[in-house]
Design an enzyme around this catalytic site. Structure first.
Site, PDB file in Angstrom:
ATOM      1  N   PRO A   1       0.840  -1.207   0.000  1.00 53.79           N
ATOM      2  CA  PRO A   1       0.000   0.000   0.000  1.00 53.79           C
ATOM      3  C   PRO A   1       0.866   1.244   0.000  1.00 53.79           C
ATOM      4  CG  PRO A   1      -0.041  -1.092   2.159  1.00 53.79           C
ATOM      5  CD  PRO A   1       0.682  -2.005   1.231  1.00 53.79           C
TER       6      PRO A   1
ATOM      7  N   GLN B   1      -5.863  -1.467   2.515  1.00 50.54           N
ATOM      8  CA  GLN B   1      -5.343  -1.278   3.864  1.00 50.54           C
ATOM      9  C   GLN B   1      -6.267  -0.316   4.614  1.00 50.54           C
ATOM     10  OE1 GLN B   1      -1.777   1.225   4.805  1.00 50.54           O
ATOM     11  NE2 GLN B   1      -0.857  -0.748   5.352  1.00 50.54           N
TER      12      GLN B   1
ATOM     13  N   TYR C   1       0.996   4.741  13.271  1.00 48.58           N
ATOM     14  CA  TYR C   1      -0.400   5.152  13.196  1.00 48.58           C
ATOM     15  C   TYR C   1      -1.176   4.576  14.386  1.00 48.58           C
ATOM     16  CZ  TYR C   1       1.177   6.898   8.747  1.00 48.58           C
ATOM     17  OH  TYR C   1       1.872   7.581   7.783  1.00 48.58           O
TER      18      TYR C   1
ATOM     19  N   ARG D   1      -0.639  -5.628   9.409  1.00 43.39           N
ATOM     20  CA  ARG D   1       0.694  -5.051   9.214  1.00 43.39           C
ATOM     21  C   ARG D   1       1.237  -4.580  10.559  1.00 43.39           C
ATOM     22  NH1 ARG D   1       3.179  -0.828   4.751  1.00 43.39           N
ATOM     23  NH2 ARG D   1       3.838  -2.785   3.830  1.00 43.39           N
TER      24      ARG D   1
END
Length: 364
Positions: free
Chosen positions: A23, A99, A181, A228
């Site tokens: 991504p 994603q 994130y 991920r």
């Protein structure tokens, strides 16, 4: 026979090879809606022979966007705009993934090709960001710590985005728990200083990720889910490979099918040395110690290197990013270099194939 060009199946979805597209944010959406750029950008990789194409970090809520130009899946207009893009990928023989992401404290920033850096001011289209704790990423605005209702909203947003993704035709879902994130912010003690059931112990810090995983698998039953991870923060006192092994096991027990192993991104003071395949040892360790299938990613830019990663059983697949941008036909080129006899060269390109089935008359 090339190991890189053998199929791989997750649940009932089969990727035609193990050379996949990571991504990669394009910062080109309008109000979260993907544009014609996204269609061309992603479909070309399918024509180029990719096995799996994972669309960029796609925000599950408006406040979860990295930048105001990020793509989203928080409304039906966005879902409907993704549908023809997904159809184009699938028509060309690749598997379409997306994603699902929430940027947390790293949201509301200028895109990388803007002249400015850092957080977008509120009066210029930015917004107040959220995080596990009110600790800013270096140089960014201070976030607001999520309360329990806010956490519940995040979980519900991931579930709703997963449903829309499946309605748009995506065949694989990836949860973004890496690169600093929101889900990664909860996992790492460097960004999570909470004292409730979402902070402190590893079990508590992993609670949000596992709740999101449960909600997504409930919302999209039977759809393969990849998680991920940044396998290490590359910083003292942070999230590390041992933590990743443990939480990967927990996630696999809860229904995760595969793990995308990257690293870093949580703090600005990370210390790492990059180079071709620098994250492969991390992927290999997670695969070996957690007993889960993984892909490796990070400067794996030539066919022989990618083949070696699979042949040495360091990973089950290879994701690449920049090399696909340099050459959208990376898989076709890699197959030729490795002598892999694949049957999915586009008919329009057969004259360029350096083996059989090319036109006898290149001028026609």
């Amino acid at each position: 026979m090339s190991r890189l060009f053998t199929p791989l199946t997750l649940r009932d979805v089969t990727m035609r090879n193990r050379l996949w597209v990571s991504p990669m944010c394009q910062y080109s959406a309008v109000d979260g809606v993907p544009q014609e750029w996204h269609h061309t950008h992603l479909a070309q990789f399918a024509s180029g022979g990719a096995g799996l194409i994972v669309a960029e970090a796609t925000a599950v809520a408006p406040e979860g966007r990295i930048s105001p130009e990020d793509a989203g899946l928080w409304n039906d207009e966005q879902r409907d705009a993704w549908a023809p893009i997904v159809a184009a990928i699938r028509r060309r023989g690749a598997v379409a993934g997306v994603q699902l992401a929430h940027a947390g404290r790293k949201a509301s920033t200028w895109p990388p090709f803007a002249e400015r850096r850092g957080s977008v001011p509120l009066d210029e289209g930015g917004w107040t960001t959220v995080a596990p704790s009110a600790i800013a990423f270096d140089g960014y605005a201070e976030p607001v710590a999520l309360d329990r209702d806010g956490i519940d909203h995040v979980v519900a947003a991931f579930a709703a985005a997963a449903r829309r993704a499946v309605e748009a035709g995506f065949q694989v879902l990836e949860l973004h728990g890496a690169h600093g994130y929101l889900l990664h912010q909860f996992l790492s003690p460097l960004s999570n200083r909470r004292e409730d059931e979402y902070g402190g112990s590893l079990e508590n810090r992993a609670r949000l990720l596992l709740r999101v995983l449960d909600a997504v698998t409930d919302a999209a039953p039977g759809v393969p889910v990849i998680v991920r991870f940044s396998a290490t923060d590359w910083a003292d006192g942070g999230w590390d490979a041992e933590d990743t092994v443990t939480v990967a096991r927990w996630a696999a027990e809860r229904g995760a099918d595969f793990f995308d192993i990257s690293s870093g991104g949580l703090v600005a003071h990370q210390k790492l040395t990059t180079g071709p395949g620098y994250q492969v040892p991390l992927a290999s360790r997670i695969r070996r110690e957690a007993g889960v299938p993984v892909n490796a990613v990070g400067m794996i830019d030539d066919a022989a290197h990618a083949e070696r990663v699979i042949a040495d059983e360091d990973a089950d697949a290879v994701m690449a990013g920049r090399e696909w941008l340099r050459d959208p036909h990376y898989a076709l080129r890699a197959a030729s270099e490795l002598g892999a006899d694949i049957d999915y060269w586009p008919a329009q390109y057969l004259r360029a194939r350096p083996v059989a089935r090319r036109s006898p008359d290149p001028g026609r």
